[in-house]
Design a protein around this motif. Structure first.
Motif, PDB file in Angstrom:
ATOM      1  N   VAL A 183      12.102  -3.409  -7.087  1.00 46.19           N
ATOM      2  CA  VAL A 183      12.212  -2.360  -6.066  1.00 46.19           C
ATOM      3  C   VAL A 183      11.368  -2.701  -4.837  1.00 46.19           C
ATOM      4  O   VAL A 183      10.324  -3.323  -4.939  1.00 46.19           O
ATOM      5  N   THR A 184      11.864  -2.271  -3.675  1.00 45.83           N
ATOM      6  CA  THR A 184      11.140  -2.495  -2.427  1.00 45.83           C
ATOM      7  C   THR A 184      10.066  -1.417  -2.249  1.00 45.83           C
ATOM      8  O   THR A 184      10.050  -0.422  -2.976  1.00 45.83           O
ATOM      9  N   GLU A 185       9.218  -1.596  -1.233  1.00 47.27           N
ATOM     10  CA  GLU A 185       8.160  -0.616  -0.981  1.00 47.27           C
ATOM     11  C   GLU A 185       8.762   0.731  -0.565  1.00 47.27           C
ATOM     12  O   GLU A 185       8.228   1.790  -0.900  1.00 47.27           O
ATOM     13  N   VAL A 186       9.880   0.687   0.157  1.00 43.86           N
ATOM     14  CA  VAL A 186      10.547   1.928   0.573  1.00 43.86           C
ATOM     15  C   VAL A 186      11.059   2.680  -0.650  1.00 43.86           C
ATOM     16  O   VAL A 186      10.927   3.910  -0.758  1.00 43.86           O
ATOM     17  N   GLU A 187      11.649   1.941  -1.606  1.00 40.81           N
ATOM     18  CA  GLU A 187      12.157   2.561  -2.830  1.00 40.81           C
ATOM     19  C   GLU A 187      11.012   3.106  -3.684  1.00 40.81           C
ATOM     20  O   GLU A 187      11.127   4.170  -4.290  1.00 40.81           O
ATOM     21  N   GLN A 188       9.875   2.380  -3.707  1.00 45.72           N
ATOM     22  CA  GLN A 188       8.692   2.879  -4.415  1.00 45.72           C
ATOM     23  C   GLN A 188       8.222   4.195  -3.804  1.00 45.72           C
ATOM     24  O   GLN A 188       7.911   5.149  -4.513  1.00 45.72           O
ATOM     25  N   ARG A 189       8.207   4.226  -2.476  1.00 45.01           N
ATOM     26  CA  ARG A 189       7.733   5.428  -1.783  1.00 45.01           C
ATOM     27  C   ARG A 189       8.612   6.632  -2.099  1.00 45.01           C
ATOM     28  O   ARG A 189       8.115   7.737  -2.330  1.00 45.01           O
ATOM     29  N   SER A 190       9.936   6.427  -2.131  1.00 46.78           N
ATOM     30  CA  SER A 190      10.842   7.553  -2.413  1.00 46.78           C
ATOM     31  C   SER A 190      10.619   8.091  -3.818  1.00 46.78           C
ATOM     32  O   SER A 190      10.675   9.304  -4.042  1.00 46.78           O
TER      33      SER A 190
END
Length: 345
Positions: free
Chosen positions: A105-112
């Motif tokens: 997972v990307t950092e954006v996906e982690q954040r969501s």
């Protein structure tokens, strides 16, 4: 420490919540049904799952998670809030939560994921890679200087890792899983028999006739659907050999991913894996013949973990004890380079 701890397996097909000391407290399909006009939730979990493919125009039934990550943020938040409240009703102190995520997972996906879980009513969130959680949940001692291999075959992703000394030595996450097997069955029946079926029917066919190895006994099943030529409802007789041919491509993708991880594993750890074997878990590992097929492909003994569908949730719940001890695979909110948005507080 005050407050309850939750281990949340945020799966593409199911959300499972584990509470240390109490066991699995919730297991529901990750589906939500909403009113299209008001955007209000009508149902979630099993009730919404039964609506998939059967809703009128005014109702929208959707899986808010795709390939292990959140694709519909607002719906995922509503669904998670409902599930967390079912488990933590009447609790004064908000719970802590550990949530499983795929390794890629990307950092954006982690954040969501972090924001959705915090907005659902938790006070602290820890993310843990699915392969690490699966190993802890399967009872593998990951703190020893010895290689252990775990393959977690979920609905959206397959996570493979070689673990040693509380860390990941070699890993890979591929976006192939049980959903791809269902889609392969839908495509096969359409191309071979001009027979159109939905995802729920495809899943029933997979459970009844699916196998990772050619079956000695050919079993049959009548599948309800619609004829692509006449457009009329019909029944189609399907055999075990048909379904084996249908699902061979996604199964081979999983096997090749396992081989790629073994190829990049340090030789000493590879020797340990020859002794300890490969541990399979995740819902799709229950496909008949899967462990034997992996053994044939790799030449390494393979076994399915006890309660394979719950391993990630159990390991995620237990991982809160390991936070700060694990060298790789666990991320605390404080480690992120992004601030959690004001909306979740």
């Amino acid at each position: 420490m005050l407050g309850v701890s939750l281990g949340i397996d945020l799966g593409t097909a199911n959300v499972t919540i584990y509470v240390p000391g109490q066991g699995i407290m919730l297991r529901e399909p990750s589906v939500i049904a909403v009113d299209k006009q008001t955007d209000k939730m009508i149902a979630c979990g099993q009730e919404a799952y039964m609506m998939l493919g059967r809703t009128p125009d005014s109702i929208y039934a959707v899986r808010p998670l795709t390939k292990g990550v959140i694709s519909e943020y607002d719906y995922a938040e509503q669904m998670l809030r409902t599930f967390v409240r079912r488990v933590c009703a009447y609790k004064v102190i908000k719970p802590r939560a550990a949530v499983s995520i795929p390794a890629t997972v990307t950092e954006v996906e982690q954040r969501s994921v972090v924001e959705a879980v915090m907005a659902a009513g938790t006070r602290r969130v820890v993310l843990i890679e699915e392969s690490v959680a699966a190993a802890i949940g399967a009872g593998i001692s990951i703190d020893l200087p010895q290689g252990s291999m775990v393959v977690n075959i979920g609905a959206g992703t397959t996570d493979i890792a070689v673990l040693s000394l509380k860390g990941i030595a070699s890993s890979l996450s591929v976006r192939v899983g049980g959903d791809d097997i269902d889609e392969a069955i839908i495509r096969y029946l359409h191309n071979r028999y001009n027979h159109i079926i939905g995802k729920l029917t495809a899943e029933q066919v997979k459970i009844s006739l699916g196998c990772a190895l050619p079956s000695k006994v050919n079993r049959y099943m009548e599948v309800k659907g619609r004829n692509a030529v006449s457009g009329l409802p019909c029944l189609q007789k399907v055999s075990t050999s048909d379904i084996f041919d249908a699902i061979s491509e996604p199964i081979q993708d999983i096997f090749s991913a396992i081989q790629r991880v073994l190829e990049t594993t340090p030789p000493e750890l590879a020797g340990d894996i020859m002794t300890s074997g490969i541990c399979l878990n995740g819902g799709a590992s229950l496909l008949p013949g899967m462990a034997e097929a992996v053994s044939r492909v790799t030449g390494v003994e393979c076994r399915v973990a006890e309660n394979p569908s719950d391993c990630v949730a159990i390991g995620t719940g237990k991982s809160l004890e390991y936070v700060g001890m694990l060298f790789t695979g666990v991320y605390d909110v404080g480690q992120f380079s992004f601030p959690v948005s004001d909306s979740v507080h």
